[in-house]
Design a protein around this motif. Sequence first.
Motif, PDB file in Angstrom:
ATOM      1  N   VAL A  64       5.111  -0.424  -9.039  1.00  0.00           N
ATOM      2  CA  VAL A  64       5.175  -1.443  -8.058  1.00  0.00           C
ATOM      3  C   VAL A  64       4.634  -0.887  -6.668  1.00  0.00           C
ATOM      4  CG1 VAL A  64       6.448  -3.277  -9.076  1.00  0.00           C
ATOM      5  CG2 VAL A  64       7.518  -1.156  -7.675  1.00  0.00           C
ATOM      6  N   ASP A  65       4.253   0.130  -6.690  1.00  0.00           N
ATOM      7  CA  ASP A  65       3.821   0.769  -5.188  1.00  0.00           C
ATOM      8  C   ASP A  65       2.477   0.206  -4.918  1.00  0.00           C
ATOM      9  OD1 ASP A  65       1.404   2.580  -6.411  1.00  0.00           O
ATOM     10  OD2 ASP A  65       3.089   3.018  -7.736  1.00  0.00           O
ATOM     11  N   LEU A  66       1.865   0.146  -3.694  1.00  0.00           N
ATOM     12  CA  LEU A  66       1.128  -0.594  -3.225  1.00  0.00           C
ATOM     13  C   LEU A  66      -0.423  -0.210  -4.010  1.00  0.00           C
ATOM     14  CD1 LEU A  66       1.507  -0.546   0.613  1.00  0.00           C
ATOM     15  CD2 LEU A  66       1.230  -2.591  -0.597  1.00  0.00           C
ATOM     16  N   LEU A  67      -0.573   0.998  -4.283  1.00  0.00           N
ATOM     17  CA  LEU A  67      -1.665   1.478  -4.887  1.00  0.00           C
ATOM     18  C   LEU A  67      -1.781   0.913  -6.469  1.00  0.00           C
ATOM     19  CD1 LEU A  67      -4.206   3.576  -5.292  1.00  0.00           C
ATOM     20  CD2 LEU A  67      -2.710   5.404  -6.150  1.00  0.00           C
ATOM     21  N   SER A  68      -0.680   0.895  -7.146  1.00  0.00           N
ATOM     22  CA  SER A  68      -0.771   0.250  -8.436  1.00  0.00           C
ATOM     23  C   SER A  68      -1.024  -1.141  -8.313  1.00  0.00           C
ATOM     24  CB  SER A  68       0.489   0.463  -9.212  1.00  0.00           C
ATOM     25  OG  SER A  68       0.890   1.755  -9.370  1.00  0.00           O
ATOM     26  N   ARG A  69      -0.662  -1.661  -7.362  1.00  0.00           N
ATOM     27  CA  ARG A  69      -0.779  -3.218  -7.290  1.00  0.00           C
ATOM     28  C   ARG A  69      -2.504  -3.594  -6.982  1.00  0.00           C
ATOM     29  NH1 ARG A  69       3.465  -6.524  -5.830  1.00  0.00           N
ATOM     30  NH2 ARG A  69       5.664  -5.399  -6.199  1.00  0.00           N
ATOM     31  N   PHE A  70      -2.843  -2.699  -6.057  1.00  0.00           N
ATOM     32  CA  PHE A  70      -4.410  -2.925  -5.780  1.00  0.00           C
ATOM     33  C   PHE A  70      -5.297  -2.587  -6.929  1.00  0.00           C
ATOM     34  CE2 PHE A  70      -3.007  -1.510  -1.189  1.00  0.00           C
ATOM     35  CZ  PHE A  70      -3.348  -3.092  -0.744  1.00  0.00           C
ATOM     36  N   LEU A  71      -4.866  -1.521  -7.582  1.00  0.00           N
ATOM     37  CA  LEU A  71      -5.583  -1.114  -8.791  1.00  0.00           C
ATOM     38  C   LEU A  71      -5.507  -2.226 -10.137  1.00  0.00           C
ATOM     39  CD1 LEU A  71      -4.934   2.680  -9.353  1.00  0.00           C
ATOM     40  CD2 LEU A  71      -6.903   1.582  -8.088  1.00  0.00           C
ATOM     41  N   ASN A  72      -4.276  -2.612 -10.024  1.00  0.00           N
ATOM     42  CA  ASN A  72      -3.956  -3.874 -11.037  1.00  0.00           C
ATOM     43  C   ASN A  72      -4.657  -5.307 -10.639  1.00  0.00           C
ATOM     44  OD1 ASN A  72      -2.908  -2.597 -13.327  1.00  0.00           O
ATOM     45  ND2 ASN A  72      -0.692  -3.285 -12.712  1.00  0.00           N
ATOM     46  N   SER A  73      -4.963  -5.310  -9.501  1.00  0.00           N
ATOM     47  CA  SER A  73      -5.569  -6.686  -9.013  1.00  0.00           C
ATOM     48  C   SER A  73      -7.044  -6.884  -9.107  1.00  0.00           C
ATOM     49  CB  SER A  73      -5.288  -7.041  -7.701  1.00  0.00           C
ATOM     50  OG  SER A  73      -5.585  -5.969  -6.793  1.00  0.00           O
ATOM     51  N   GLY A  74      -7.829  -5.422  -9.822  1.00  0.00           N
ATOM     52  CA  GLY A  74      -9.234  -5.443  -9.953  1.00  0.00           C
ATOM     53  C   GLY A  74      -9.835  -4.727  -8.834  1.00  0.00           C
ATOM     54  N   HIS A  75      -8.974  -4.363  -7.799  1.00  0.00           N
ATOM     55  CA  HIS A  75      -9.602  -3.430  -6.924  1.00  0.00           C
ATOM     56  C   HIS A  75      -9.578  -1.944  -7.210  1.00  0.00           C
ATOM     57  CE1 HIS A  75      -9.733  -7.161  -4.557  1.00  0.00           C
ATOM     58  NE2 HIS A  75      -8.430  -7.388  -4.831  1.00  0.00           N
ATOM     59  N   SER A  76     -10.552  -1.352  -8.177  1.00  0.00           N
ATOM     60  CA  SER A  76     -10.329  -0.045  -8.752  1.00  0.00           C
ATOM     61  C   SER A  76     -11.282   0.810  -8.015  1.00  0.00           C
ATOM     62  CB  SER A  76     -10.584  -0.089 -10.121  1.00  0.00           C
ATOM     63  OG  SER A  76     -11.824  -0.726 -10.294  1.00  0.00           O
ATOM     64  N   ASP A  77     -12.094   0.432  -7.170  1.00  0.00           N
ATOM     65  CA  ASP A  77     -13.005   1.417  -6.402  1.00  0.00           C
ATOM     66  C   ASP A  77     -12.390   2.571  -6.122  1.00  0.00           C
ATOM     67  OD1 ASP A  77     -15.902   2.208  -5.410  1.00  0.00           O
ATOM     68  OD2 ASP A  77     -14.843   2.127  -3.629  1.00  0.00           O
TER      69      ASP A  77
END
Length: 462
Positions: free
Chosen positions: A285-298
């Motif tokens: 549930v860290d921020l990076l995991s949240r960003f990547l899971n929300s589709g922002h994988s660049d």
Amino acid sequence: MSTAITMSIQLLTVTIIFFLTLPFLLLIINKNSKSKKPSASNVLPKRYPIIGSYFAVKSNLSNRVQWITQILHNCPTATYTLHHVLGYRQTFTANPENVRHILKTRFSNYPKGSFFTSVFFDFLGNGIFNVDGESWKFERQVSSHEFNTKSLRKFVETIVDTELHDRLIPMLSGAASDKTVLDLQDVLQRFAFDNVCKIAFGHDPACLLPSLPQTEFADAFEVATQLSSERFRAPILIFWKIKRFFNVGSEKCLKIAISRVRDFAKKIVREKKQELAGKSSLESVDLLSRFLNSGHSDEDFATDIVISFILSGRDTTSAALTWFFWLIYKHPEVENEILKEIKEKSDMPVYEEVKDMVYVHASLCESMRLYPPVPTDGKLAMEDDVLPDGTVVKKGTLVTYAPYATGRMEKIWGIGQCSSRRDGWKEMRQGNGGLLGEILIHIRCSRPDPGFVWGKRWRSCK
């Protein structure tokens, strides 16, 4: 090659003009210093043709914040325009109405601007704290969504609580029992860095172990932060660009440090993407995991935004805590009141406990009034403007608001209230909401723009 020739010609031109006029300027300065007696008006820096207030700026590099504060205190509207080399101007203000105008009323006219973004681009890239316009709105929207989730708040509470009980408290208790001297600023910076790294991308740098180890990532981050900030303080701004072009001096060290920080961050991003690839549900549930899971994988986007969050939470948190504990040490009666309130609330859940501690909250606000984590911050005027106090701002002027100076303005806080508002703290303990509002308005005027609110709860948890 043409760029190198152009930069060399520019440097040569500036150098020739500077040294041709220097003897005459020194003669004028020497004559003026002998003919005038010191007075209050002499607090304002003298301005000369071509070089502006170069000598005053250079002689006050080591105490720049205090110097600017003294200047603003001697201006009727707490606003002053400083003239730099070759006509470049910078307007400073500690006037709350001006600050509100810059950061709220005419927010769109005062972005960070090309000057700020160019200084930090090598380090922060296109992270949220280094972009303007639509890019800023997009990243704010993405970040706001994540910060407003209960699961993230719970994650932050768990991280901070673990760091407190497993590392910080045992270290302080051990030092107290052994009568060991600790560098509290260093300890709190390590504490903040461990927390923000675990919250940002789930990595524990373990800086607060009993041995107080030096880690490559933490050291590189410190160097990158320090040297990037020094670009702002260069008396002649073009010099750092020239050093960067030729890869010499501090710019060479900065390039190495930034490379280490970004390489490490990208490595974490790649590992996190691989970790999440085979999972159908969110476990990290860290921020990076949240960003990547929300589709922002660049990869670059994720790296930039995570580094920006680490920068925003590291030095600001440790600086605020360091000054807070120093002020408590200076005011034992305040310490007693804080301890009394903590004991009264000790059986409540962590977040609810902190939220309801009125006296602790007031004390933190008072500490940040006197020692704001960000003492000055600048914006760039996109169009000609007039501030509420009548100050004319030309397009392209760097406008810097000064929370440190604002927190010490007797016109705002009253005579004798610029070192400590102990009476104010006592009023806060009695539930004086008016004073709470007064303190929060002036503390938060350092960031009352539309980007302020979304991070409030996360910062208060920390």
